[in-house]
Design an enzyme around this catalytic site. Structure first.
Site, PDB file in Angstrom:
ATOM      1  N   HIS A  91       0.816  -1.214   0.000  1.00  0.00           N
ATOM      2  CA  HIS A  91       0.000   0.000   0.000  1.00  0.00           C
ATOM      3  C   HIS A  91       0.850   1.265   0.000  1.00  0.00           C
ATOM      4  O   HIS A  91       0.320   2.377  -0.178  1.00  0.00           O
ATOM      5  CB  HIS A  91      -0.939  -0.002   1.212  1.00  0.00           C
ATOM      6  CG  HIS A  91      -2.330   0.436   0.888  1.00  0.00           C
ATOM      7  ND1 HIS A  91      -2.613   1.574   0.172  1.00  0.00           N
ATOM      8  CD2 HIS A  91      -3.537  -0.118   1.188  1.00  0.00           C
ATOM      9  CE1 HIS A  91      -3.915   1.710   0.040  1.00  0.00           C
ATOM     10  NE2 HIS A  91      -4.515   0.688   0.652  1.00  0.00           N
ATOM     11  N   ASP A 113      -2.385   3.220  -4.159  1.00  0.00           N
ATOM     12  CA  ASP A 113      -3.647   3.098  -3.425  1.00  0.00           C
ATOM     13  C   ASP A 113      -4.521   2.035  -4.077  1.00  0.00           C
ATOM     14  O   ASP A 113      -4.168   1.441  -5.105  1.00  0.00           O
ATOM     15  CB  ASP A 113      -4.364   4.442  -3.396  1.00  0.00           C
ATOM     16  CG  ASP A 113      -3.563   5.495  -2.634  1.00  0.00           C
ATOM     17  OD1 ASP A 113      -2.914   5.112  -1.633  1.00  0.00           O
ATOM     18  OD2 ASP A 113      -3.572   6.664  -3.052  1.00  0.00           O
TER      19      ASP A 113
END
Length: 485
Positions: free
Chosen positions: A456, A460
């Site tokens: 992450h 995104d």
């Protein structure tokens, strides 16, 4: 340096120390799996002397010196750091003559001295055609004989040949580490077996048959053969039944312990590091793979029976490289010290492969520049090397993205753990017939679940979802790939 008795006493005889060489790829230690020579064996230049397991692969280490083995350092199962003594070899005119008589067909061996004891890569006692390299497959020397005439070193005097059973000449034709381990655990000497596989290859069934065949000691199992003690009596001492029963009960209560070392230890450390350092997330989607399977069948039918069949893995790899071209964020790594995301220029595609030694991840170099046929050929080559334990450290490192086809285990889905320091892994479940709404009607279609685990920090959910959706679209409609051609 350890020097055995009988190695000195003449000015023209040297005892050279061979140290565990640097096996590359930053490896700092190796576990001794199996010694291929005994003390007293006469070896030739570039002859494999020990089989070791590193965190990357199982390799045979050849000796750069020609002469008689006078000492070994480390028992089977012991771990040695790179640069520590491995064995010593006595070289000189007399030993060189023995080598020349017993190693016909090997690299030319002379009776001269060699490089200094600290030079583990230098060739000694050999002509200029010998490489002196320390990794099998990197040298230029010819074929060598694995076992030489044995001389016993006792009380400072080197005596004549020790009687021993007739043994196989040349390297033992075994490629499976599992077969070697099975033979070692049951005391089966592989040099005495005739393999039933192609070109005399020793298979697991050959070792199992030897285990079942009663040996001369009447125990009902193959008796251990120690070539170094062939002429010495062996006395078996049985432990009291009560003591054995007590030890067994204690062991059962305490449980068994399996050392995390070698490749298993490296995998454990990498997975733990991935969980510690990477904030990963997973998204998944079901896709209709009916059209993809039809396209694969058409490609294989057009190629003919003589051409290797295109695998589903090769098709998915081609889809992955196309998706990474659209979403390069996932072909990257994170440098936390510099607080930077490093986007990588090429796709080196790793793929998970289950072998007898555990899970390995071979890497297809420059996968983004390969065709489907080229990817398929490389998958076949690397898979065969993985199963035989012949992968090099370079073929197991440097991946930038991993494809994990766990559908071969008969499961639908999973949440893959990212192969550190990569940024993503695509998991593929089994392709099975399922009810599916197709063109507004309920139908039975070939359905697959795709899972993407991603770092992450590099992107995104929108980017990850876009990547996974593009992969699913290509699976459902392979013609989507033609848009970028």
């Amino acid at each position: 340096m350890a020097i055995a008795s009988g190695a000195s006493g003449a000015s023209d005889v040297n005892c050279l120390e061979f140290k565990l060489p640097d096996l590359g790829e930053g490896l700092t230690e190796a576990e001794i799996v199996r010694w291929l020579v005994e003390i007293g064996d006469v070896v030739a230049v570039d002859q494999p002397v020990v089989e070791v397991e590193t965190a990357k692969a199982l390799v045979e280490v050849p000796c750069p010196y020609a002469g008689m083995v006078t000492a070994r350092f480390g028992e089977e199962g012991a771990e040695l750091p790179v640069g520590s003594p491995l064995l010593t070899v006595t070289v000189g005119p007399e030993v060189g003559a023995d080598t020349g008589r017993s190693a016909s067909g090997a690299s030319g061996v002379s009776g001269t001295g060699a490089a200094g004891a600290g030079d583990s890569a230098g060739a000694s006692g050999a002509d200029d055609d010998s490489s002196g390299n320390v990794l099998v497959g990197y040298g230029t020397g010819g074929a060598v004989v694995a076992r030489r005439r044995r001389v016993r070193v006792t009380g400072g005097t080197r005596t004549g040949p020790v009687p021993q059973p007739a043994l196989r000449a040349g390297p033992v034709p075994v490629i499976s580490p599992l077969v070697r381990r099975l033979a070692r655990e049951h005391g089966v000497d592989l040099r005495e077996l005739a393999g039933s596989g192609p070109d005399g290859l020793i298979l697991r069934s050959d070792v199992e048959q030897a285990i079942r065949t009663p040996a001369a000691d009447g125990t009902g199992r193959a008796a251990p053969v120690d070539a170094g003690r062939a002429s010495e009596p062996v006395t078996a001492v049985a432990a009291p039944i009560s003591a054995t029963a007590t030890a067994t009960a204690t062991a059962a209560a305490a449980g068994s312990r399996v050392p995390l070392r070698g490749m298993r230890g490296a995998v454990a450390e990498k997975l733990a590091r991935s969980r510690r350092e990477i904030p990963d997330a997973t998204c998944w989607v079901d896709a209709d793979a009916t059209a993809l399977m039809a396209a694969r069948a058409a490609m294989n039918a057009a190629a003919g029976p003589a051409v290797p069949k295109i695998s589903v893995l090769a098709l998915l790899a081609r889809v992955c490289t196309a998706a990474l071209a659209r979403f390069p964020e996932l072909n990257s790594t994170v440098d936390m010290e510099a607080r930077e995301i490093v986007r990588l220029p090429s796709v080196h595609l790793g793929f998970a492969a289950q072998t007898e030694r555990g899970l390995v991840v071979p890497v297809v170099r420059e996968a983004d520049g390969r065709t489907t046929e080229s990817l398929n050929e490389e998958f076949i080559r690397l898979t065969e090397a993985a199963r035989s334990g012949a992968l090099t450290p370079a073929e197991l490192t440097g991946g930038t993205f991993t494809l994990n086809n766990y559908g071969v285990f008969g499961v639908d889905g999973s949440t893959p753990i990212i192969n550190h320091p990569e940024a993503a892994m695509l998991g593929v479940g089994r392709i099975v017939p399922k009810p599916w709404v197709h063109e507004g009607e309920l139908a039975v279609r070939q359905v697959v679940q795709l899972s993407l685990t991603f770092d992450h920090r590099v992107c995104d959910g929108g980017t990850a979802g876009g990547f996974l959706r593009y992969v699913a679209d290509c699976v459902e409609q392979p013609a989507v790939l033609l848009r970028g051609v």
